[in-house]
Scaffold this active site. Structure first.
Site, PDB file in Angstrom:
ATOM      1  N   SER A 145       0.795  -1.216   0.000  1.00  0.00           N
ATOM      2  CA  SER A 145       0.000   0.000   0.000  1.00  0.00           C
ATOM      3  C   SER A 145       0.834   1.276   0.000  1.00  0.00           C
ATOM      4  CB  SER A 145      -0.944  -0.064   1.202  1.00  0.00           C
ATOM      5  OG  SER A 145      -1.789   1.037   1.251  1.00  0.00           O
ATOM      6  N   GLU A 151     -12.865   5.647   6.403  1.00  0.00           N
ATOM      7  CA  GLU A 151     -11.867   6.090   7.363  1.00  0.00           C
ATOM      8  C   GLU A 151     -11.436   7.481   6.910  1.00  0.00           C
ATOM      9  OE1 GLU A 151      -9.612   2.348   9.205  1.00  0.00           O
ATOM     10  OE2 GLU A 151      -8.985   2.728   7.158  1.00  0.00           O
ATOM     11  N   ASP A 161      -1.619   1.530  -3.625  1.00  0.00           N
ATOM     12  CA  ASP A 161      -2.341   0.413  -4.259  1.00  0.00           C
ATOM     13  C   ASP A 161      -3.773   0.796  -4.610  1.00  0.00           C
ATOM     14  OD1 ASP A 161      -3.159   0.470  -1.601  1.00  0.00           O
ATOM     15  OD2 ASP A 161      -3.389  -1.699  -1.460  1.00  0.00           O
TER      16      ASP A 161
HETATM   17  C1  16G Z   1      -4.256  -0.434   6.934  1.00  0.00           C
HETATM   18  C2  16G Z   1      -5.738  -0.604   6.809  1.00  0.00           C
HETATM   19  C3  16G Z   1      -6.443   0.713   7.023  1.00  0.00           C
HETATM   20  C4  16G Z   1      -6.048   1.303   8.351  1.00  0.00           C
HETATM   21  C5  16G Z   1      -4.560   1.372   8.503  1.00  0.00           C
HETATM   22  C6  16G Z   1      -4.219   1.706   9.919  1.00  0.00           C
HETATM   23  C7  16G Z   1      -6.955  -2.072   5.324  1.00  0.00           C
HETATM   24  C8  16G Z   1      -7.180  -2.476   3.908  1.00  0.00           C
HETATM   25  N1  16G Z   1      -6.077  -1.093   5.494  1.00  0.00           N
HETATM   26  O1  16G Z   1      -3.768   0.404   5.939  1.00  0.00           O
HETATM   27  O2  16G Z   1      -7.821   0.467   7.001  1.00  0.00           O
HETATM   28  O3  16G Z   1      -6.578   2.578   8.494  1.00  0.00           O
HETATM   29  O4  16G Z   1      -3.986   0.107   8.204  1.00  0.00           O
HETATM   30  O5  16G Z   1      -2.862   1.691  10.096  1.00  0.00           O
HETATM   31  O6  16G Z   1      -7.529  -2.617   6.252  1.00  0.00           O
HETATM   32  P1  16G Z   1      -2.241   1.727  11.538  1.00  0.00           P
HETATM   33  O7  16G Z   1      -2.790   0.533  12.297  1.00  0.00           O
HETATM   34  O8  16G Z   1      -0.783   1.698  11.312  1.00  0.00           O
HETATM   35  O9  16G Z   1      -2.692   3.010  12.157  1.00  0.00           O
HETATM   36 MG    MG Z   2      -3.793   1.064   0.352  1.00  0.00          MG
END
Ligand code: 16G
Ligand code: MG
Length: 562
Positions: A67, A389, A286
């Site tokens: 991502s 989000e 992505d």
């Molecule tokens: C990932 C998640 C996203 C979330 C982020 C939080 C998916 C497809 N992607 O990118 O939804 O906001 O993680 O990141 O689920 P963090 O836990 O590092 O704050």
């Molecule tokens: Mg992404």
């Protein structure tokens, strides 16, 4: 297990040794790490995907991406047959598989799991896995590792779909399991034709022809820019200029992309003073996240951000409006199911002003922990569930039963009042359900829906941004000895451990007008995240700073000596 299968598994896994001294976790959205240590993990996720396909007797997906992470990272995740994320019940097994130290340990884990889950594992059943990857240079060799993992399960076959956005792969898995065409042309055709329907249904009186129909998109130097270059040629009435396509030598996610733009609130590379006032958007690496922004006139590198919360609000306004047109008359019919249960889902990162706005619209707002899998699950409980989000990941889910009702209602209306306002509303809602990705948040399809709604309403990005004014906020991250020491409850708004930390945070928060603050361990990085919001930027900054210090005092590298 057949002897042939045992030796195949042992032989294949002896070629891939797991990294030493690193414990990998499936995390918020799959395994992610420096690409150089991921070969064994991806190989094992290949096996896992094959087992998931055998268990569900359906096609599953495997995506190689990290991502918005830096280009040297990579990652892998599984797409369930529905097109959604891997069932959370399988995550602990994914962790065990990735961390098994020897081929024998791996074999015994699989043997045990196959028995427990009653997975048909006799080589007679077939399994099929669709593979996709983003544009990272490490993707190709990792994909090979996945293929080898898949072919170590008898009866399993892999279909390599090449370079895709994450949401395209989710869409294709869902389509395949519904018996529909699951190709990239089919994807582009569906979203471009439903966009066209929405544009054709714009009321004549809308002054959209006065509106600027150009949008400039930052492709994060990733896969999204490349795909948008194809899609844009299939559209009429919308001019898309793509920058940071990955073709001009720019580095993926380096000073570009939705994550950078949303967190730093500054212009991405390739944008500047020539773009003042223009409608701009940014994808992540992505293409499952989308944010909009404008470059204000003052010549600074700061932007006016239009984030996921505002996209959610725009979608909510439009859907609510179409539903109310649809139900204007005809409520006398007791079988009229047009009172759709409409709900929105956010996380604690949603700006407080957005939540107030959505509630004022009369909508039911639900909060879940961070991560698409949590939001998606809740949104699926409504007839129409919109989730987003703040970082720009989200979509609109339509329940099958409500869609069947809507199809029937549209047919009925086309007989009795063809071309009526009600029928147009029904058609618009049907088009939205086809345009917007029902499997996962999708930057390409969300971009087209935003553009169609802005044209429908004749709104500029400035007008859209004025729906409500964001409360000032600040995000920080703190490195700690062990981030798992923080556990939270109430959709991550309250820290349960370490004891006493929540009280300390509350005391700081209470000192600021409209203060709100929470901490949580990141699921993708080895840090604790701090989010603070208050009535002024200074207050939000100082609240975040004070709470970061509290986190450091309780859990930082000096804390154990105290
Ligand atoms: C990932 C998640 C996203 C979330 C982020 C939080 C998916 C497809 N992607 O990118 O939804 O906001 O993680 O990141 O689920 P963090 O836990 O590092 O704050
Ligand atoms: Mg992404």
């Amino acid at each position: 297990m057949k002897e042939e299968q045992r030796s195949l598994l042992l032989q294949s896994s002896s070629l891939f040794s797991p990294p030493q001294g690193v414990k990998l976790s499936y995390g918020t959205a799959g395994f992610r790490a420096d690409a150089s240590i991921l070969r064994s993990t991806v190989h094992r996720v290949g096996m896992l995907a094959a087992l998931r396909s055998l268990k569900t007797q359906s096609v599953v997906g495997l995506m190689i991406t990290a991502s918005h992470n830096k280009v040297t990272d990579n990652g892998v995740k599984i797409v369930d047959p529905s097109g959604g994320m891997l069932s959370q019940e399988w995550e602990p097994f994914a962790d065990q598989l990735a961390n098994a130290q020897t081929p024998e340990a791996l074999l015994s884990l699989i043997t045990e799991f196959v028995e427990k889950e009653r997975i048909p594992f006799d080589g007679l059943q077939s399994a099929e896995i669709l593979l996709g990857r983003d544009t990272r240079p490490s993707g190709e060799s990792l994909l090979e590792a996945a293929k080898q993992g898949i072919s170590s399960i008898l009866g399993a076959i892999a279909l390599d779909l090449g370079i895709l956005t994450t949401p395209q792969l989710h869409w294709m898995v869902r389509a395949r399991n519904k018996g529909k065409p699951a190709t990239e042309p089919a994807y582009f055709e569906q979203i471009s034709s439903s966009f066209r329907c929405l544009v054709d249904l714009i009321p004549n009186e809308t002054e959209s022809n006065k509106m600027d129909n150009t949008v400039v998109v930052d492709g994060a130097d990733g896969v999204g820019g490349e795909k948008l270059e194809v899609l844009k040629n299939m559209l009429t009435g919308l001019v898309i200029e793509v920058r940071n396509t990955g073709k001009g030598g720019g580095l993926l996610n380096d000073g570009v992309g939705a994550d950078y733009v949303q967190k730093e609130k500054v212009v991405p590379r390739g944008f500047g003073s020539n773009d003042v006032g223009i409608r701009c958007a940014s994808f992540d690496g992505d293409a499952d996240r989308l944010v909009y922004f404008t470059v204000p006139t003052n010549g600074s590198s700061k932007i006016d951000l239009v984030d996921g919360d505002k996209i959610l609000s725009l979608f909510a306004v439009f859907i609510k409006e179409q539903l109310s047109i649809l139900t204007k008359e005809g409520n006398e019919n007791p079988n009229n199911n047009s009172q759709a249960r409409l709900g929105v889902v956010q996380t604690a990162y949603a700006n407080g002003a957005s939540t107030d706005y959505l509630k004022q619209l009369g909508l039911k707002v639900i909060f879940t922990p961070t991560g698409v899998k949590h939001l998606h699950e809740k949104a699926a409980q409504f007839d129409i569930g919109i989730y987003f989000e703040a970082n720009g990941h989200g979509t609109i889910l339509f329940s099958e039963s409500w869609l069947s009702w809507l199809e029937a209602r549209n047919n009925e209306l086309s007989l009795v009042s063809e071309g009526s306002e009600q029928q147009k509303a029904a058609l618009r809602l049907l088009s939205v359900s086809k345009l917007i990705n029902q499997a996962v948040g999708d930057a390409l399809s969300c971009l087209l829906l935003v553009e169609a709604i802005l044209q429908h309403k004749g709104w500029s990005i400035q007008k859209w941004n004025e729906l409500y004014q964001d409360l000032p906020s600040r995000q920080l991250k703190v490195k700690v000895v062990d981030r798992t020491a923080v556990t939270t409850t109430n959709a991550e708004t309250i820290a349960v451990s370490p004891p006493g930390i929540q009280e300390a945070i509350d005391a700081e928060t209470a000192k600021r007008l409209k203060g709100r603050c929470f901490i949580r361990p990141s699921g993708t990085e080895d840090v604790i995240r701090v989010y603070a919001e208050a009535s002024t930027q200074e207050a939000a900054d100082s609240l975040a700073d004070s709470v970061a210090k509290i986190v450091d005092r309780f859990l930082g590298f000096g804390s154990s000596k105290q």
